[in-house]
Design a protein around this motif. Structure first.
Motif, PDB file in Angstrom:
ATOM      1  N   PHE A 243       0.059 -52.271  -2.065  1.00 34.77           N
ATOM      2  CA  PHE A 243      -0.241 -53.281  -1.056  1.00 34.77           C
ATOM      3  C   PHE A 243      -1.703 -53.218  -0.622  1.00 34.77           C
ATOM      4  CE2 PHE A 243       0.295 -55.653   2.887  1.00 34.77           C
ATOM      5  CZ  PHE A 243       1.179 -56.648   2.483  1.00 34.77           C
ATOM      6  N   VAL A 244      -2.139 -52.047  -0.224  1.00 34.26           N
ATOM      7  CA  VAL A 244      -3.552 -51.777   0.081  1.00 34.26           C
ATOM      8  C   VAL A 244      -3.855 -50.364  -0.401  1.00 34.26           C
ATOM      9  CG1 VAL A 244      -3.672 -53.307   2.098  1.00 34.26           C
ATOM     10  CG2 VAL A 244      -3.035 -50.907   2.405  1.00 34.26           C
ATOM     11  N   PRO A 245      -5.123 -50.003  -0.588  1.00 35.52           N
ATOM     12  CA  PRO A 245      -5.449 -48.641  -0.988  1.00 35.52           C
ATOM     13  C   PRO A 245      -4.962 -47.625   0.051  1.00 35.52           C
ATOM     14  CG  PRO A 245      -7.337 -50.081  -1.322  1.00 35.52           C
ATOM     15  CD  PRO A 245      -6.313 -50.882  -0.571  1.00 35.52           C
ATOM     16  N   ASP A 246      -4.589 -46.443  -0.419  1.00 34.21           N
ATOM     17  CA  ASP A 246      -4.155 -45.342   0.455  1.00 34.21           C
ATOM     18  C   ASP A 246      -2.964 -45.757   1.327  1.00 34.21           C
ATOM     19  OD1 ASP A 246      -6.362 -43.752  -0.475  1.00 34.21           O
ATOM     20  OD2 ASP A 246      -7.649 -44.848   0.920  1.00 34.21           O
ATOM     21  N   MET A 247      -2.029 -46.497   0.748  1.00 35.21           N
ATOM     22  CA  MET A 247      -0.913 -47.039   1.521  1.00 35.21           C
ATOM     23  C   MET A 247      -0.096 -45.943   2.172  1.00 35.21           C
ATOM     24  SD  MET A 247       0.346 -49.927   2.453  1.00 35.21           S
ATOM     25  CE  MET A 247       1.478 -49.857   3.827  1.00 35.21           C
ATOM     26  N   GLU A 248       0.115 -44.837   1.490  1.00 39.18           N
ATOM     27  CA  GLU A 248       0.935 -43.776   2.073  1.00 39.18           C
ATOM     28  C   GLU A 248       0.295 -43.220   3.338  1.00 39.18           C
ATOM     29  OE1 GLU A 248       3.237 -39.731   0.568  1.00 39.18           O
ATOM     30  OE2 GLU A 248       2.721 -41.318  -0.844  1.00 39.18           O
ATOM     31  N   ASP A 249      -1.031 -43.101   3.351  1.00 33.74           N
ATOM     32  CA  ASP A 249      -1.721 -42.628   4.557  1.00 33.74           C
ATOM     33  C   ASP A 249      -1.540 -43.612   5.713  1.00 33.74           C
ATOM     34  OD1 ASP A 249      -2.607 -40.437   3.148  1.00 33.74           O
ATOM     35  OD2 ASP A 249      -4.581 -41.301   2.714  1.00 33.74           O
ATOM     36  N   ILE A 251       1.015 -45.614   6.153  1.00 36.61           N
ATOM     37  CA  ILE A 251       2.403 -45.506   6.619  1.00 36.61           C
ATOM     38  C   ILE A 251       2.525 -44.369   7.623  1.00 36.61           C
ATOM     39  CG2 ILE A 251       4.758 -44.940   5.901  1.00 36.61           C
ATOM     40  CD1 ILE A 251       4.115 -46.361   3.218  1.00 36.61           C
ATOM     41  N   VAL A 252       1.928 -43.241   7.307  1.00 40.06           N
ATOM     42  CA  VAL A 252       1.972 -42.083   8.213  1.00 40.06           C
ATOM     43  C   VAL A 252       1.216 -42.389   9.505  1.00 40.06           C
ATOM     44  CG1 VAL A 252       1.272 -39.675   8.496  1.00 40.06           C
ATOM     45  CG2 VAL A 252       2.248 -40.455   6.314  1.00 40.06           C
ATOM     46  N   ALA A 253       0.054 -43.034   9.393  1.00 41.81           N
ATOM     47  CA  ALA A 253      -0.744 -43.364  10.573  1.00 41.81           C
ATOM     48  C   ALA A 253      -0.003 -44.315  11.511  1.00 41.81           C
ATOM     49  CB  ALA A 253      -2.073 -43.969  10.155  1.00 41.81           C
ATOM     50  N   ALA A 254       0.910 -45.105  10.960  1.00 40.58           N
ATOM     51  CA  ALA A 254       1.700 -46.026  11.779  1.00 40.58           C
ATOM     52  C   ALA A 254       2.896 -45.349  12.426  1.00 40.58           C
ATOM     53  CB  ALA A 254       2.176 -47.201  10.924  1.00 40.58           C
ATOM     54  N   GLY A 255       3.038 -44.047  12.189  1.00 42.86           N
ATOM     55  CA  GLY A 255       4.141 -43.313  12.790  1.00 42.86           C
ATOM     56  C   GLY A 255       5.428 -43.356  11.991  1.00 42.86           C
ATOM     57  N   LEU A 256       5.334 -43.780  10.727  1.00 38.83           N
ATOM     58  CA  LEU A 256       6.507 -43.866   9.875  1.00 38.83           C
ATOM     59  C   LEU A 256       6.437 -42.788   8.799  1.00 38.83           C
ATOM     60  CD1 LEU A 256       6.499 -47.750   9.395  1.00 38.83           C
ATOM     61  CD2 LEU A 256       7.817 -46.433  11.069  1.00 38.83           C
ATOM     62  N   LYS A 257       7.538 -42.634   8.068  1.00 31.30           N
ATOM     63  CA  LYS A 257       7.593 -41.687   6.970  1.00 31.30           C
ATOM     64  C   LYS A 257       7.542 -42.445   5.646  1.00 31.30           C
ATOM     65  CE  LYS A 257      10.537 -38.483   9.558  1.00 31.30           C
ATOM     66  NZ  LYS A 257      11.872 -37.826   9.595  1.00 31.30           N
ATOM     67  N   PRO A 258       6.768 -41.959   4.692  1.00 32.18           N
ATOM     68  CA  PRO A 258       6.738 -42.619   3.378  1.00 32.18           C
ATOM     69  C   PRO A 258       8.102 -42.698   2.717  1.00 32.18           C
ATOM     70  CG  PRO A 258       4.897 -41.099   3.607  1.00 32.18           C
ATOM     71  CD  PRO A 258       5.800 -40.857   4.779  1.00 32.18           C
ATOM     72  N   THR A 259       9.005 -41.798   3.103  1.00 34.41           N
ATOM     73  CA  THR A 259      10.348 -41.788   2.514  1.00 34.41           C
ATOM     74  C   THR A 259      11.327 -42.708   3.253  1.00 34.41           C
ATOM     75  OG1 THR A 259      10.844 -39.822   3.844  1.00 34.41           O
ATOM     76  CG2 THR A 259      10.109 -39.469   1.572  1.00 34.41           C
ATOM     77  N   ASP A 260      10.868 -43.325   4.348  1.00 32.32           N
ATOM     78  CA  ASP A 260      11.729 -44.292   5.041  1.00 32.32           C
ATOM     79  C   ASP A 260      12.018 -45.474   4.132  1.00 32.32           C
ATOM     80  OD1 ASP A 260      11.857 -42.854   7.407  1.00 32.32           O
ATOM     81  OD2 ASP A 260      10.208 -43.952   8.361  1.00 32.32           O
ATOM     82  N   ARG A 261      13.205 -46.019   4.267  1.00 36.09           N
ATOM     83  CA  ARG A 261      13.530 -47.261   3.587  1.00 36.09           C
ATOM     84  C   ARG A 261      13.355 -48.420   4.560  1.00 36.09           C
ATOM     85  NH1 ARG A 261      16.491 -43.363   1.092  1.00 36.09           N
ATOM     86  NH2 ARG A 261      16.631 -43.519  -1.192  1.00 36.09           N
ATOM     87  N   GLU A 268       9.356 -52.638  15.894  1.00 36.94           N
ATOM     88  CA  GLU A 268       8.173 -51.936  16.419  1.00 36.94           C
ATOM     89  C   GLU A 268       7.456 -51.186  15.302  1.00 36.94           C
ATOM     90  OE1 GLU A 268       6.918 -48.917  20.077  1.00 36.94           O
ATOM     91  OE2 GLU A 268       9.040 -49.131  19.498  1.00 36.94           O
ATOM     92  N   GLY A 269       8.225 -50.563  14.412  1.00 38.44           N
ATOM     93  CA  GLY A 269       7.623 -49.818  13.314  1.00 38.44           C
ATOM     94  C   GLY A 269       6.871 -50.719  12.347  1.00 38.44           C
ATOM     95  N   ALA A 274       1.768 -53.173  10.336  1.00 38.51           N
ATOM     96  CA  ALA A 274       0.947 -54.354  10.127  1.00 38.51           C
ATOM     97  C   ALA A 274      -0.422 -54.193  10.810  1.00 38.51           C
ATOM     98  CB  ALA A 274       1.666 -55.590  10.668  1.00 38.51           C
ATOM     99  N   ARG A 275      -0.414 -53.627  12.023  1.00 41.76           N
ATOM    100  CA  ARG A 275      -1.695 -53.405  12.725  1.00 41.76           C
ATOM    101  C   ARG A 275      -2.556 -52.381  11.980  1.00 41.76           C
ATOM    102  NH1 ARG A 275       1.790 -53.005  17.146  1.00 41.76           N
ATOM    103  NH2 ARG A 275       1.395 -50.758  17.337  1.00 41.76           N
ATOM    104  N   GLN A 276      -1.929 -51.376  11.410  1.00 41.01           N
ATOM    105  CA  GLN A 276      -2.654 -50.324  10.733  1.00 41.01           C
ATOM    106  C   GLN A 276      -3.338 -50.817   9.468  1.00 41.01           C
ATOM    107  OE1 GLN A 276      -3.358 -47.171  11.475  1.00 41.01           O
ATOM    108  NE2 GLN A 276      -4.351 -46.836   9.495  1.00 41.01           N
ATOM    109  N   ILE A 277      -2.650 -51.689   8.708  1.00 40.83           N
ATOM    110  CA  ILE A 277      -3.213 -52.086   7.419  1.00 40.83           C
ATOM    111  C   ILE A 277      -4.016 -53.375   7.475  1.00 40.83           C
ATOM    112  CG2 ILE A 277      -1.339 -50.908   6.196  1.00 40.83           C
ATOM    113  CD1 ILE A 277      -0.129 -53.636   5.612  1.00 40.83           C
TER     114      ILE A 277
END
Length: 282
Positions: A243-249, A251-261, A268-269, A274-277
């Protein structure tokens, strides 16, 4: 209530004007005027409102809206065959009904309406979802409309009102509930329509929130959730990996887990993501 006005029954209107429903236009006509009036009442007090109706067909819901006291109805109908039938409704309600023979996806209707505006429609199946997403994602909020009272296939209505974790939770539910209070108010069986569809239908009432639940750019949020739910049950890092470069970072910065579905992430998540990327999107 045997009738709501002095106009002919809808079956007679369809026969007189040779309005056999076209599958290519997603048409299924609701013939019971008692039901069309009931749908109109779910939109609230219409006496001081302009109403936008998409796909009026032979005018059943149009008549319900006018009989319930709408200030004005703007009906947008792509099928030119229906225009003469709607002209009869115009004559019965002088100055109350404007008809535009056009594709609702290709025109800006807001300039034809005066606030307050409510949208009430038995949406053609083939354009209903796209219209809803457009109404939910304008750049400026609040939008030109106060509420949406819309008929969909029942499965679409379930997606609009779905909670996180459910099988029907996805893009539509997130976009709708982010900016509106949503409630299914009515279900209808196939035999209420001509021709009867293969599925049940449902009416959903969406009342706009003056402010969205959480801040986010609507276009970014729409793209994120569309991608996240493109392949259900995938982890976010897999679904959004390009989606964007460094997407996993992000996801974490948004307070989510990369393993979340995706179905585990609440509104809210997704807004936080969306705000982060947003600054990193081209």
């Amino acid at each position: 209530m045997a009738t709501i006005d002095n106009l002919p029954p809808l079956r007679d209107v369809i026969e007189t004007h040779e309005l056999a429903a076209k599958k290519s236009l997603g048409q299924n006509f609701l013939l019971d005027l008692n039901l069309t009036s009931k749908i109109a009442r779910y939109a609230g007090d219409l006496s001081g409102c302009d109403i936008l109706e998409i796909g009026p067909g032979p005018g059943g819901l149009t008549r319900g809206l006018l009989a319930e006291g709408a200030r004005k109805v703007l009906a947008v109908e792509k099928d030119s065959r229906c225009i003469t039938a709607l002209a009869e409704v115009q004559a019965a309600y002088p100055g109350k009904l404007d008809v535009i023979n056009a594709d609702a996806l290709e025109i800006d209707v807001s300039k034809h309406l005066q606030a307050p505006v409510r949208i009430v429609a038995n949406l053609p199946y083939n354009v209903g979802t796209e219209l809803l997403v457009r109404w939910l994602t304008p750049d400026v909020w609040p939008p030109f409309w106060e509420s949406l009272t819309l008929m969909f296939q029942k499965e679409v209505a379930e997606r609009i009102t779905a909670a996180p974790g459910s099988k029907t939770y996805g893009r539509l539910g997130i976009l709708a509930q982010w900016r509106c209070q949503c409630q299914t108010v009515m279900t209808l069986p196939p035999e209420a329509f001509s021709p009867p569809p293969k599925i049940h239908s449902a009416v959903v009432h969406l009342k706009r929130r003056e402010e969205p639940l959480f801040p986010a750019d609507p276009k970014v949020l729409n793209r994120v959730v569309a991608q996240a739910f493109n392949q259900r049950r995938k982890m976010l890092r897999s679904a959004l990996k390009n989606f964007v470069p460094d997407m996993e970072d992000h996801i974490v910065a948004a307070g989510l887990k990369p393993t979340d579905r995706a179905e585990q992430v609440d509104i809210e998540g997704f807004c936080a993501l969306a705000r982060q990327i947003a600054p990193h999107m081209r």
